[in-house]
Design a protein around this motif. Structure first.
Motif, mmCIF file in Angstrom:
data_model
loop_
_atom_site.group_PDB
_atom_site.id
_atom_site.type_symbol
_atom_site.label_atom_id
_atom_site.label_comp_id
_atom_site.label_asym_id
_atom_site.label_seq_id
_atom_site.Cartn_x
_atom_site.Cartn_y
_atom_site.Cartn_z
ATOM 1 N N LYS A 2 0.831 -1.192 0.000
ATOM 2 C CA LYS A 2 0.000 0.000 0.000
ATOM 3 C C LYS A 2 0.870 1.248 0.000
ATOM 4 O O LYS A 2 1.918 1.289 0.627
ATOM 5 N N PRO A 3 0.418 2.288 -0.719
ATOM 6 C CA PRO A 3 1.179 3.539 -0.710
ATOM 7 C C PRO A 3 1.070 4.252 0.639
ATOM 8 O O PRO A 3 0.142 4.027 1.405
ATOM 9 N N SER A 4 1.997 5.133 0.891
ATOM 10 C CA SER A 4 1.995 5.926 2.124
ATOM 11 C C SER A 4 1.051 7.118 1.960
ATOM 12 O O SER A 4 0.622 7.447 0.855
ATOM 13 N N LEU A 5 0.774 7.776 3.074
ATOM 14 C CA LEU A 5 -0.033 8.996 3.013
ATOM 15 C C LEU A 5 0.642 10.051 2.138
ATOM 16 O O LEU A 5 -0.015 10.748 1.375
ATOM 17 N N ALA A 6 1.961 10.147 2.253
ATOM 18 C CA ALA A 6 2.699 11.125 1.441
ATOM 19 C C ALA A 6 2.530 10.836 -0.049
ATOM 20 O O ALA A 6 2.341 11.751 -0.854
ATOM 21 N N ALA A 7 2.581 9.561 -0.409
ATOM 22 C CA ALA A 7 2.418 9.185 -1.814
ATOM 23 C C ALA A 7 1.002 9.496 -2.306
ATOM 24 O O ALA A 7 0.818 9.955 -3.439
ATOM 25 N N LEU A 22 -7.292 15.006 8.225
ATOM 26 C CA LEU A 22 -7.554 13.682 8.805
ATOM 27 C C LEU A 22 -6.380 13.211 9.655
ATOM 28 O O LEU A 22 -6.577 12.569 10.694
ATOM 29 N N GLU A 23 -5.178 13.527 9.217
ATOM 30 C CA GLU A 23 -4.003 13.166 10.021
ATOM 31 C C GLU A 23 -4.077 13.841 11.390
ATOM 32 O O GLU A 23 -3.788 13.215 12.412
ATOM 33 N N LYS A 24 -4.482 15.098 11.410
ATOM 34 C CA LYS A 24 -4.597 15.826 12.675
ATOM 35 C C LYS A 24 -5.729 15.277 13.542
ATOM 36 O O LYS A 24 -5.700 15.402 14.757
ATOM 37 N N LEU A 25 -6.723 14.662 12.900
ATOM 38 C CA LEU A 25 -7.874 14.123 13.626
ATOM 39 C C LEU A 25 -7.685 12.662 14.042
ATOM 40 O O LEU A 25 -8.616 12.023 14.498
ATOM 41 N N GLY A 26 -6.493 12.134 13.858
ATOM 42 C CA GLY A 26 -6.199 10.794 14.355
ATOM 43 C C GLY A 26 -6.221 9.682 13.332
ATOM 44 O O GLY A 26 -6.368 8.516 13.691
ATOM 45 N N PHE A 27 -6.061 10.007 12.058
ATOM 46 C CA PHE A 27 -6.081 8.967 11.032
ATOM 47 C C PHE A 27 -5.037 7.886 11.300
ATOM 48 O O PHE A 27 -5.317 6.697 11.126
ATOM 49 N N GLU A 41 -18.439 15.149 5.297
ATOM 50 C CA GLU A 41 -17.396 15.364 4.295
ATOM 51 C C GLU A 41 -16.074 14.710 4.712
ATOM 52 O O GLU A 41 -15.436 14.021 3.908
ATOM 53 N N LYS A 42 -15.670 14.904 5.950
ATOM 54 C CA LYS A 42 -14.422 14.304 6.428
ATOM 55 C C LYS A 42 -14.544 12.784 6.492
ATOM 56 O O LYS A 42 -13.598 12.061 6.179
ATOM 57 N N ALA A 43 -15.715 12.291 6.874
ATOM 58 C CA ALA A 43 -15.927 10.843 6.951
ATOM 59 C C ALA A 43 -15.859 10.208 5.566
ATOM 60 O O ALA A 43 -15.280 9.130 5.393
ATOM 61 N N GLN A 44 -16.418 10.875 4.562
ATOM 62 C CA GLN A 44 -16.333 10.349 3.196
ATOM 63 C C GLN A 44 -14.886 10.336 2.708
ATOM 64 O O GLN A 44 -14.452 9.370 2.077
ATOM 65 N N THR A 45 -14.141 11.387 3.018
ATOM 66 C CA THR A 45 -12.725 11.427 2.649
ATOM 67 C C THR A 45 -11.958 10.331 3.378
ATOM 68 O O THR A 45 -11.096 9.670 2.790
ATOM 69 N N ALA A 46 -12.281 10.112 4.647
ATOM 70 C CA ALA A 46 -11.617 9.046 5.414
ATOM 71 C C ALA A 46 -11.908 7.686 4.797
ATOM 72 O O ALA A 46 -11.002 6.854 4.661
#
Length: 132
Positions: A2-7, A22-27, A41-46
């Motif tokens: 799996k790719p990283s968040l940065a990728a 999302l990273e700040k919210l505990g992803f 909106e954030k939940a759909q992105t997550a």
């Protein structure tokens, strides 16, 4: 692998700001029920992000969302689940569809394609669809 968040941020620059939120919210920790605490909106992105970098535990989370009451998340959760689910998720998915037929209309075709491929696959591992 799996790719990283940065990728993912590099591949989808238009989503970089949402991913950072999302990273700040505990992803990274992804504790139980963490998506439930997010606005739609954030939940759909997550859910989308889980489909890109998620693993077995994340597939369980997406299955839980499909079983939950937040119908606005079912479509994205289904697409993402089709990207990371394993054979062990087939029985709970089929049970969910049998017990909650009203959810079927909200489930994307990619999840049905995943189930079909997995049921007809000779390999025991992941079976990807073309949507991931």
């Amino acid at each position: 692998m799996k790719p990283s968040l940065a990728a993912i941020k590099k591949q989808f620059p238009e989503a970089a700001r949402d991913i950072e939120t999302l990273e700040k919210l505990g992803f990274a920790s992804r504790s139980d029920g963490w998506i439930d605490s997010l606005d739609t909106e954030k939940a759909q992105t997550a859910c989308w992000l889980l489909g890109k970098i998620g693993g077995k535990q994340d597939a369980d989370t997406l299955l839980s969302i499909l079983s939950g009451q937040r119908s606005e998340l079912w479509g994205q959760a289904g697409v993402s689940l089709s990207c990371i689910a394993r054979k062990k998720h087939i029985t709970p998915l089929l049970t969910l569809f049998e017990n909650s037929p009203h959810r079927c209309a909200a489930i994307p075709r990619s999840l049905y394609a995943f189930i079909y491929k997995l049921l007809h696959s000779k390999s025991a591992g992941n079976c990807r669809t073309d949507t991931c």
